[in-house]
Design an enzyme around this catalytic site. Structure first.
Site, PDB file in Angstrom:
ATOM      1  N   GLY A 101       1.185  53.349  66.602  1.00 60.52           N
ATOM      2  CA  GLY A 101      -0.159  53.377  67.058  1.00 60.52           C
ATOM      3  C   GLY A 101      -0.835  54.816  66.812  1.00 60.52           C
TER       4      GLY A 101
ATOM      5  N   LYS B  67       0.699  67.849  67.929  1.00 61.22           N
ATOM      6  CA  LYS B  67       1.517  68.642  68.638  1.00 61.22           C
ATOM      7  C   LYS B  67       2.279  69.498  67.306  1.00 61.22           C
ATOM      8  CE  LYS B  67      -0.718  67.838  71.299  1.00 61.22           C
ATOM      9  NZ  LYS B  67      -1.736  66.798  71.704  1.00 61.22           N
TER      10      LYS B  67
ATOM     11  N   GLY C 130     -14.208  69.312  73.904  1.00 56.95           N
ATOM     12  CA  GLY C 130     -13.277  68.681  74.754  1.00 56.95           C
ATOM     13  C   GLY C 130     -11.730  68.473  74.218  1.00 56.95           C
TER      14      GLY C 130
ATOM     15  N   MET D 277      -7.750  57.781  78.383  1.00 58.46           N
ATOM     16  CA  MET D 277      -7.105  57.642  77.210  1.00 58.46           C
ATOM     17  C   MET D 277      -6.059  58.556  77.107  1.00 58.46           C
ATOM     18  SD  MET D 277     -10.393  56.725  75.095  1.00 58.46           S
ATOM     19  CE  MET D 277     -11.217  55.089  75.057  1.00 58.46           C
TER      20      MET D 277
ATOM     21  N   HIS E 198      14.106  82.668  89.839  1.00 59.86           N
ATOM     22  CA  HIS E 198      13.347  83.863  89.363  1.00 59.86           C
ATOM     23  C   HIS E 198      14.176  84.427  88.140  1.00 59.86           C
ATOM     24  CE1 HIS E 198      11.210  87.720  89.330  1.00 59.86           C
ATOM     25  NE2 HIS E 198      12.391  88.325  89.285  1.00 59.86           N
TER      26      HIS E 198
HETATM   27  P1  FAD Z   1      -3.049  52.961  70.191  1.00 57.47           P
HETATM   28  O1  FAD Z   1      -2.011  54.043  70.391  1.00 57.47           O
HETATM   29  O2  FAD Z   1      -4.547  53.615  69.762  1.00 57.47           O
HETATM   30  O3  FAD Z   1      -2.270  51.866  69.346  1.00 57.47           O
HETATM   31  C1  FAD Z   1      -3.310  50.608  69.383  1.00 57.47           C
HETATM   32  C2  FAD Z   1      -2.472  49.897  67.916  1.00 57.47           C
HETATM   33  O4  FAD Z   1      -3.185  48.825  67.989  1.00 57.47           O
HETATM   34  C3  FAD Z   1      -3.034  50.753  66.527  1.00 57.47           C
HETATM   35  O5  FAD Z   1      -1.616  51.194  65.956  1.00 57.47           O
HETATM   36  C4  FAD Z   1      -3.592  49.572  65.858  1.00 57.47           C
HETATM   37  O6  FAD Z   1      -3.452  49.817  64.540  1.00 57.47           O
HETATM   38  C5  FAD Z   1      -3.408  48.602  66.452  1.00 57.47           C
HETATM   39  N1  FAD Z   1      -4.446  47.547  66.328  1.00 57.47           N
HETATM   40  C6  FAD Z   1      -5.523  47.406  66.597  1.00 57.47           C
HETATM   41  N2  FAD Z   1      -6.082  46.180  66.504  1.00 57.47           N
HETATM   42  C7  FAD Z   1      -5.204  45.364  66.016  1.00 57.47           C
HETATM   43  C8  FAD Z   1      -4.865  44.073  65.505  1.00 57.47           C
HETATM   44  N3  FAD Z   1      -6.418  43.101  65.833  1.00 57.47           N
HETATM   45  N4  FAD Z   1      -3.941  43.676  65.402  1.00 57.47           N
HETATM   46  C9  FAD Z   1      -2.854  44.310  65.114  1.00 57.47           C
HETATM   47  N5  FAD Z   1      -2.780  45.688  65.425  1.00 57.47           N
HETATM   48  C10 FAD Z   1      -4.138  46.153  65.868  1.00 57.47           C
HETATM   49  N6  FAD Z   1      -2.391  61.406  74.464  1.00 57.47           N
HETATM   50  C11 FAD Z   1      -1.677  62.066  75.351  1.00 57.47           C
HETATM   51  O7  FAD Z   1      -1.321  61.395  76.645  1.00 57.47           O
HETATM   52  N7  FAD Z   1      -1.180  63.125  74.854  1.00 57.47           N
HETATM   53  C12 FAD Z   1      -1.633  64.006  73.972  1.00 57.47           C
HETATM   54  O8  FAD Z   1      -1.014  64.846  73.603  1.00 57.47           O
HETATM   55  C13 FAD Z   1      -2.528  63.113  73.052  1.00 57.47           C
HETATM   56  N8  FAD Z   1      -3.056  63.855  72.071  1.00 57.47           N
HETATM   57  C14 FAD Z   1      -3.861  62.922  70.885  1.00 57.47           C
HETATM   58  C15 FAD Z   1      -4.290  63.773  70.080  1.00 57.47           C
HETATM   59  C16 FAD Z   1      -5.135  62.966  69.031  1.00 57.47           C
HETATM   60  C17 FAD Z   1      -5.801  63.939  67.945  1.00 57.47           C
HETATM   61  C18 FAD Z   1      -5.941  61.713  69.366  1.00 57.47           C
HETATM   62  C19 FAD Z   1      -6.803  61.116  68.596  1.00 57.47           C
HETATM   63  C20 FAD Z   1      -5.250  61.116  70.803  1.00 57.47           C
HETATM   64  C21 FAD Z   1      -4.332  61.859  71.538  1.00 57.47           C
HETATM   65  N9  FAD Z   1      -3.835  61.076  72.596  1.00 57.47           N
HETATM   66  C22 FAD Z   1      -3.173  61.905  73.364  1.00 57.47           C
HETATM   67  C23 FAD Z   1      -4.277  59.839  73.266  1.00 57.47           C
HETATM   68  C24 FAD Z   1      -3.309  58.760  72.694  1.00 57.47           C
HETATM   69  O9  FAD Z   1      -2.924  58.831  71.235  1.00 57.47           O
HETATM   70  C25 FAD Z   1      -4.003  57.548  73.358  1.00 57.47           C
HETATM   71  O10 FAD Z   1      -4.268  57.610  74.652  1.00 57.47           O
HETATM   72  C26 FAD Z   1      -2.895  56.303  73.070  1.00 57.47           C
HETATM   73  O11 FAD Z   1      -2.362  56.348  71.609  1.00 57.47           O
HETATM   74  C27 FAD Z   1      -3.220  55.119  73.399  1.00 57.47           C
HETATM   75  O12 FAD Z   1      -2.294  54.123  73.192  1.00 57.47           O
HETATM   76  P2  FAD Z   1      -2.602  52.615  72.940  1.00 57.47           P
HETATM   77  O13 FAD Z   1      -1.392  51.960  73.144  1.00 57.47           O
HETATM   78  O14 FAD Z   1      -3.621  52.054  74.220  1.00 57.47           O
HETATM   79  O15 FAD Z   1      -3.319  52.436  71.780  1.00 57.47           O
HETATM   80  P1  NAI Z   2     -13.274  64.419  75.141  1.00 58.10           P
HETATM   81  O1  NAI Z   2     -14.176  63.524  75.882  1.00 58.10           O
HETATM   82  O2  NAI Z   2     -12.183  65.007  75.623  1.00 58.10           O
HETATM   83  O3  NAI Z   2     -14.446  65.313  74.666  1.00 58.10           O
HETATM   84  C1  NAI Z   2     -15.536  65.130  73.970  1.00 58.10           C
HETATM   85  C2  NAI Z   2     -16.604  66.128  74.365  1.00 58.10           C
HETATM   86  O4  NAI Z   2     -17.729  66.210  73.311  1.00 58.10           O
HETATM   87  C3  NAI Z   2     -16.929  66.497  75.467  1.00 58.10           C
HETATM   88  O5  NAI Z   2     -16.958  67.905  75.995  1.00 58.10           O
HETATM   89  C4  NAI Z   2     -18.601  65.842  75.525  1.00 58.10           C
HETATM   90  O6  NAI Z   2     -19.549  66.916  76.533  1.00 58.10           O
HETATM   91  C5  NAI Z   2     -18.808  66.377  74.093  1.00 58.10           C
HETATM   92  N1  NAI Z   2     -19.869  65.692  73.394  1.00 58.10           N
HETATM   93  C6  NAI Z   2     -20.288  64.500  73.533  1.00 58.10           C
HETATM   94  N2  NAI Z   2     -21.416  64.102  72.705  1.00 58.10           N
HETATM   95  C7  NAI Z   2     -21.706  65.078  72.185  1.00 58.10           C
HETATM   96  C8  NAI Z   2     -22.658  65.382  71.347  1.00 58.10           C
HETATM   97  N3  NAI Z   2     -23.650  64.811  70.667  1.00 58.10           N
HETATM   98  N4  NAI Z   2     -22.684  66.858  70.806  1.00 58.10           N
HETATM   99  C9  NAI Z   2     -22.304  67.798  71.507  1.00 58.10           C
HETATM  100  N5  NAI Z   2     -21.050  67.589  72.365  1.00 58.10           N
HETATM  101  C10 NAI Z   2     -20.870  66.225  72.660  1.00 58.10           C
HETATM  102  O7  NAI Z   2     -13.064  63.315  73.786  1.00 58.10           O
HETATM  103  P2  NAI Z   2     -12.223  64.021  72.592  1.00 58.10           P
HETATM  104  O8  NAI Z   2     -11.881  65.476  72.568  1.00 58.10           O
HETATM  105  O9  NAI Z   2     -12.799  63.399  71.518  1.00 58.10           O
HETATM  106  O10 NAI Z   2     -10.885  63.383  72.764  1.00 58.10           O
HETATM  107  C11 NAI Z   2     -10.691  61.683  73.085  1.00 58.10           C
HETATM  108  C12 NAI Z   2      -9.812  61.609  74.013  1.00 58.10           C
HETATM  109  O11 NAI Z   2      -8.336  61.487  73.322  1.00 58.10           O
HETATM  110  C13 NAI Z   2      -9.819  62.318  75.305  1.00 58.10           C
HETATM  111  O12 NAI Z   2     -10.581  62.018  76.310  1.00 58.10           O
HETATM  112  C14 NAI Z   2      -8.269  62.197  75.610  1.00 58.10           C
HETATM  113  O13 NAI Z   2      -8.173  60.926  76.484  1.00 58.10           O
HETATM  114  C15 NAI Z   2      -7.345  61.954  74.183  1.00 58.10           C
HETATM  115  N6  NAI Z   2      -6.781  63.005  73.904  1.00 58.10           N
HETATM  116  C16 NAI Z   2      -5.831  63.458  74.638  1.00 58.10           C
HETATM  117  C17 NAI Z   2      -5.153  64.598  74.271  1.00 58.10           C
HETATM  118  C18 NAI Z   2      -4.093  65.327  75.283  1.00 58.10           C
HETATM  119  O14 NAI Z   2      -3.839  64.535  76.042  1.00 58.10           O
HETATM  120  N7  NAI Z   2      -3.711  66.501  75.049  1.00 58.10           N
HETATM  121  C19 NAI Z   2      -5.477  65.481  72.980  1.00 58.10           C
HETATM  122  C20 NAI Z   2      -6.395  64.892  72.412  1.00 58.10           C
HETATM  123  C21 NAI Z   2      -7.138  63.747  72.757  1.00 58.10           C
END
Ligand code: FAD
Ligand code: NAI
Length: 466
Positions: A39, A50, A182, A318, A444
């Site tokens: 995913g 990371k 964010g 998320m 410590h």
């Molecule tokens: P997803 O991981 O989105 O998986 C859904 C899967 O379903 C995908 O592979 C997709 O292709 C598949 N799919 C969709 N529709 C269909 C269909 N109709 N048929 C078959 N397959 C389908 N979260 C953290 O906790 N820690 C982090 O450090 C972190 N870093 C992140 C960094 C980035 C850049 C991003 C974008 C997100 C990050 N997240 C992080 C968020 C995390 O990736 C998501 O919360 C997590 O992947 C959600 O898991 P999920 O299983 O719900 O969905």
């Molecule tokens: P986010 O919700 O963390 O941040 C989005 C930011 O965009 C907010 O601060 C919001 O005020 C701002 N924003 C919204 N509309 C805007 C606009 N029109 N102009 C300027 N600013 C605007 O969402 P982000 O960073 O896209 O990440 C999505 C999700 O992915 C996170 O909420 C998180 O759940 C997940 N994620 C988690 C990570 C982790 O756990 N380390 C790392 C990366 C993503």
């Protein structure tokens, strides 16, 4: 093909649900539209980000901090191609790990787009256009999320990009404009700022990571500023345009003043939307609310009996670990068990440097609810371990109930905060008081001593080292 459970989507929600269902004796299949499992999290999210955060941090330390430790090297050169290649290798290794887990648990993998025919029948359309139909007693929707992007942002995947493209750039931007400060903005903005890009953040709210405790955003901004970044807060983007190699962001400040910023790349990270495209939910009548699949709070079942949903596609944080908890939860519910998830204690972590990690209520939330609380903080600069390593930015803040001393929230910015937060989560799961943490022996010199000292500060202001 007849299964007990079919999981649609192989992210951390879906593949964990499949494994737990198999452990509970079910015949399980998982459908994934891409050729690789894992995913968003594994392929274009948690893990690749990371990997790049770690590589860029090594580079930054080599360029700026090694000399402080008496390590003298010629100015290091960042080879982005190699960094991206290493990142791809990390992802591939973990893809193979999930394939192994599917085999080990006898889970059948169907590659293709899953869509409902009826509540017990799913059609899988493969990339070559061929179709197969599978039947099942129960279904788990785990289709995750995609980046939110608005039409006026003119997303072209080349210069105007989302996190997905930002994880595979072929050059280090000269000036990266990040829309949204964010979690993604903070992490990927840090990656390129450390590698030498000028980074400008344009944020609608008044601080970085605005949904976390306000102190965290303020402290993080100070650290990110040291990387040379600049910030446009309270600023609303109205247009993003790409003309060749130049991107122009047009925005409006809170006082109505127009803002124009020019750069060579623009990363849009303004949140993510639940993803249900192509699922054909209409065929079965699964209800959605603003794009998210609606589920029963006690069972994660949708309005259609036998169809469940988990992870980013439903309400709540998320986050990968939230999706995983729901994956285990739903498998156990479907097997007739009565599991529990404490949604209040899902930690949130931002993997910048210093890291930010948080669990429970923020100070702003407690104020808004009128809860009487005590706050105790301890700065990393007063910590022996942090001084020895040179990682002195940051602090720990403990919030506890005034009357009962129960810990209500812990917010950490500092080295290793991501790992430190686990102690706070564990303590809060057992409904510990600040006094409990204050009286536990912490080795410590460790970073964890900052949590003990902040707990001491929260109980009658008796921190020892500040
Ligand atoms: P997803 O991981 O989105 O998986 C859904 C899967 O379903 C995908 O592979 C997709 O292709 C598949 N799919 C969709 N529709 C269909 C269909 N109709 N048929 C078959 N397959 C389908 N979260 C953290 O906790 N820690 C982090 O450090 C972190 N870093 C992140 C960094 C980035 C850049 C991003 C974008 C997100 C990050 N997240 C992080 C968020 C995390 O990736 C998501 O919360 C997590 O992947 C959600 O898991 P999920 O299983 O719900 O969905
Ligand atoms: P986010 O919700 O963390 O941040 C989005 C930011 O965009 C907010 O601060 C919001 O005020 C701002 N924003 C919204 N509309 C805007 C606009 N029109 N102009 C300027 N600013 C605007 O969402 P982000 O960073 O896209 O990440 C999505 C999700 O992915 C996170 O909420 C998180 O759940 C997940 N994620 C988690 C990570 C982790 O756990 N380390 C790392 C990366 C993503």
């Amino acid at each position: 093909m007849q299964y007990d459970v079919v999981v649609i989507g192989s992210g951390p929600g879906g593949y964990v649900a499949a494994i737990r269902s198999a452990q509970l004796g079910k015949k399980v299949a998982i459908i994934e539209k891409y050729s690789v499992l894992g995913g968003t999290c594994l392929n274009v999210g948690c893990i690749p980000s990371k990997a790049l955060l770690d590589s860029s941090e090594h580079f930054y330390n080599a360029a700026h901090h090694f000399a402080d430790h008496g390590i003298e090297i010629p100015a290091p050169v960042a080879n982005l191609g190699k960094m991206i290649g290493r990142k791809n290798g990390v992802v591939e290794k973990m893809n193979a790990g999930i394939n192994f887990l599917m085999k080990k648990n006898k889970i059948t993998v169907h590659n293709g787009l899953g869509s409902f025919v009826d509540k017990n029948t799913i059609k899988v359309t493969k990339t070559d256009g061929s179709e197969e139909t599978i039947t099942t007693q129960q279904v788990i929707i785990a289709t995750g999320s995609k980046p939110t992007i608005l039409p006026f942002m003119n997303y072209d995947k080349k210069r105007i990009i989302t996190s997905t493209e930002a994880l595979s750039l072929t050059e280090i931007p000269k000036h990266l404009i990040v829309i949204g400060a964010g979690v993604i903005g903070a992490e990927l903005g840090s990656v390129y700022a450390r590698l030498g890009a000028k980074v400008s953040f344009v944020e609608f709210a008044d601080s970085m990571i605005p949904t976390m405790d306000k102190t965290m955003g303020k402290e993080l901004q100070k650290s990110v500023k040291k990387l040379g970044a600049d910030f446009f807060f309270n600023t609303k983007v109205t247009k993003i345009e790409n003309s060749g190699e130049e991107v122009t962001v047009t925005a409006e400040a809170a006082d109505g003043k127009p803002v124009e910023i020019k750069g060579d790349y623009c990363l849009v990270c303004i949140g993510r939307r639940a993803y249900t495209d192509g699922l054909n939910l209409e065929a079965v009548g699964v209800a959605t609310d603003r794009g998210k699949v609606v589920v029963d709070e006690h069972t994660l079942e949708t309005n259609v009996k036998g169809i469940y949903a988990i992870g980013d596609v439903v309400r709540g944080a998320m986050l990968a670990h939230k999706a995983e908890e729901e994956g285990v939860f739903v498998a156990e519910v479907m097997a007739g068990q009565k599991p529990h998830i404490n949604y209040n204690l899902i930690p949130g972590v931002v993997y910048t440097w210093p890291e930010v990690a948080s669990v429970g209520a923020t100070e702003e939330e407690l104020k808004a609810k009128g809860v009487a609380y005590k706050a105790g903080s301890f700065p990393f600069k007063a910590l022996g371990r942090a001084t020895a390593s040179g990682d002195t930015d940051g602090l720990v803040k403990v919030l506890a109930d005034t009357a009962t001393d129960e810990i209500l929230g812990v917010h950490i910015i500092g080295a290793r905060a991501a790992d430190m937060i686990a102690e706070a989560v564990t303590a809060m799961e057992f409904r510990a008081s600040a006094e409990d943490i204050a009286r536990i022996s912490h080795a410590h010199p460790t970073y964890m001593e900052a949590l003990k000292e902040a707990a001491l500060a929260a109980t009658a202001n008796r921190a020892i080292h500040s």
